[in-house]
Design an enzyme around this catalytic site. Structure first.
Site, PDB file in Angstrom:
ATOM      1  N   GLU A   1      -3.322   7.412  -4.299  1.00  0.00           N
ATOM      2  CA  GLU A   1      -3.207   6.106  -3.505  1.00  0.00           C
ATOM      3  C   GLU A   1      -2.826   4.820  -4.722  1.00  0.00           C
ATOM      4  O   GLU A   1      -3.491   5.059  -5.653  1.00  0.00           O
ATOM      5  CB  GLU A   1      -4.365   5.897  -2.837  1.00  0.00           C
ATOM      6  CG  GLU A   1      -4.495   4.805  -1.585  1.00  0.00           C
ATOM      7  CD  GLU A   1      -5.904   4.555  -1.065  1.00  0.00           C
ATOM      8  OE1 GLU A   1      -6.141   5.296   0.232  1.00  0.00           O
ATOM      9  OE2 GLU A   1      -6.810   4.129  -1.705  1.00  0.00           O
TER      10      GLU A   1
ATOM     11  N   TYR B   1       0.997  -1.175   0.002  1.00  0.00           N
ATOM     12  CA  TYR B   1       0.038  -0.099   0.026  1.00  0.00           C
ATOM     13  C   TYR B   1       0.907   0.998   0.038  1.00  0.00           C
ATOM     14  O   TYR B   1       1.647   1.217   0.545  1.00  0.00           O
ATOM     15  CB  TYR B   1      -1.003   0.081   1.328  1.00  0.00           C
ATOM     16  CG  TYR B   1      -1.722   1.321   1.287  1.00  0.00           C
ATOM     17  CD1 TYR B   1      -3.165   1.458   0.824  1.00  0.00           C
ATOM     18  CD2 TYR B   1      -1.129   2.318   2.138  1.00  0.00           C
ATOM     19  CE1 TYR B   1      -3.464   2.660   0.865  1.00  0.00           C
ATOM     20  CE2 TYR B   1      -1.892   3.654   1.939  1.00  0.00           C
ATOM     21  CZ  TYR B   1      -2.973   3.810   1.496  1.00  0.00           C
ATOM     22  OH  TYR B   1      -3.679   4.877   1.599  1.00  0.00           O
TER      23      TYR B   1
END
Ligand code: GDP
Ligand code: MN
Length: 374
Positions: A186, A101
């Protein structure tokens, strides 16, 4: 403003952040053609401006072009979290060794950009324990440097080429974040596949106030409801619960939804009439919400500049038009509440003063209505 994944990936490519091969399709036939060009198993992903597509069935795989066509047909007929699917991204399916992530946003507490990363990325990132989440402040005046990324990679237990690739991608992503006036970007997952590291997903939200200095990307078309609400200049958000919420002010609107949740009910949408809406715009707002055919419509007005008798007047107008097909729960408090409640009661509509009572009533109505339908 949110960008679609496929548009965000185009921006990523400009910054040399590797992404899987592929293109966006608007028809099953096109998806089939793309899968043939790719000449390998494909992943097909709905392009909607909502997260959690994987968990909602919006990410699927196909081993050959025919299957890609069938999968695309299915995805293009879906609704994901209330969004119609108009486009599907068809990409090479990656063999995933690890999902990382990587995100960046502005930290309002620290008043600077912050990098957030974890070696345990993927669809369950929200459940990853905090000790596996690495945060790094990025001082605006200096930017993000390789030495910082070496430390971040070490804390993530990434070494060698992985650590270097990760550092380069993060630095490129920060450049993009600044150049594009992003509010949030993201990559989840940032995939490790053999010796490659690529952005399998991409999220990019840009500050709307900076639109004038950027080329406008494609964004989601407004739905009919959103267009009607835009005409009266109010804000409306589509969700996927059962209760339509009309409230005044962002705080009151959020609080209404929180309290609904306490009674195990979710909003289907909400419309914020703001402060000082007149009878006409409230009437139109109520019509719009009635037309979304919720299980129940909850009106929560805390009268300040907005007068409760005006709200009652709007409710009565819409009621006389026969627009309401859904049950109605009204909570009125504040300026002219007595007059407002009396107006409604004369027409047989009960208005509550307490928000919890109103939310409970709405939740119960939504649940019983649901039980009947099943
Ligand atoms: P999201 O659910 O909206 O965040 O959609 P993502 O694009 O992040 O995909 C969700 C999940 O699907 C990922 O975390 C992966 O586990 C899986 N996935 C997506 N693309 C691929 C792929 O190319 N190969 C494999 N094996 N899994 C994938
Ligand atoms: Mn994702």
């Amino acid at each position: 403003m949110k960008l679609f994944e496929y548009t965000a990936k185009e921006v990523f490519q400009e910054y040399e952040i590797p992404t899987p091969r592929g293109r966006v399709a608007t028809s099953p036939k096109e998806a089939e053609d793309i899968a043939r060009e790719l000449d390998c198993p494909a992943v097909l992903k709905v392009q909607v401006l909502a997260g959690g597509r994987g968990k909602a069935g919006g990410v699927q795989f196909a081993d050959d072009p025919q299957e890609a066509r069938a999968v695309a047909a299915e995805l293009l007929s879906m609704q994901i979290h209330g969004h119609e699917v108009e486009r599907v991204l068809v990409e090479e399916k990656l063999d995933i060794d690890q999902e990382i992530y990587l995100g960046m946003t502005i930290d309002p507490g620290d008043r600077c950009p912050i990098l957030i990363a974890s070696s345990r990325g993927g669809v369950s990132i929200e459940e990853v324990p905090d000790r596996y989440i690495v945060r790094e402040r990025i001082p605006m005046q200096w930017g993000l440097y390789p030495y910082q990324m070496r430390a971040v990679a070490e804390r993530m237990e990434l070494a060698g080429k992985l650590a270097r690739d990760f550092g380069n991608i993060a630095i490129a992503l920060y450049r993009l974040f600044r150049d594009r006036d992003a509010e949030l970007t993201e990559i989840n997952p940032l995939v490790v596949s053999g010796d490659r590291m690529l952005a399998a997903d991409a999220r990019l939200n840009v500050d709307e106030d900076s639109e004038f200095r950027h080329e406008l990307p494609v964004t989601e078309r407004l739905s009919e409801v959103e267009e009607r609400v835009a005409e009266i200049g109010l804000s409306y958000v589509q969700l996927d619960g059962d209760v339509a919420v009309l409230a005044n002010g962002a705080g009151a609107t959020m609080a209404t939804m929180d309290i609904l949740q306490q009674y195990d009910s979710d909003a289907m949408n909400f419309l914020d009439v703001g402060g000082g809406a007149d009878v006409d715009s409230m009437t139109e707002a109520l019509r719009v919400l009635a037309d979304t055919e919720p299980r129940v419509l909850l009106v929560n007005i805390f009268g300040g500049i907005t007068r409760c008798d005006d709200v009652a007047e709007a409710v009565l107008r819409v009621k006389r038009e026969g627009t309401f097909r859904s049950p109605l729960v009204v909570r009125l408090i504040g300026t002219n509440e007595e007059q407002g409640i009396q107006l409604l009661e004369e027409e047989g509509i009960t208005a509550l003063r307490n928000l919890e009572d109103a939310a409970r009533a709405a939740a119960q109505t939504a649940a019983s209505d649901g039980a009947e339908e099943e």
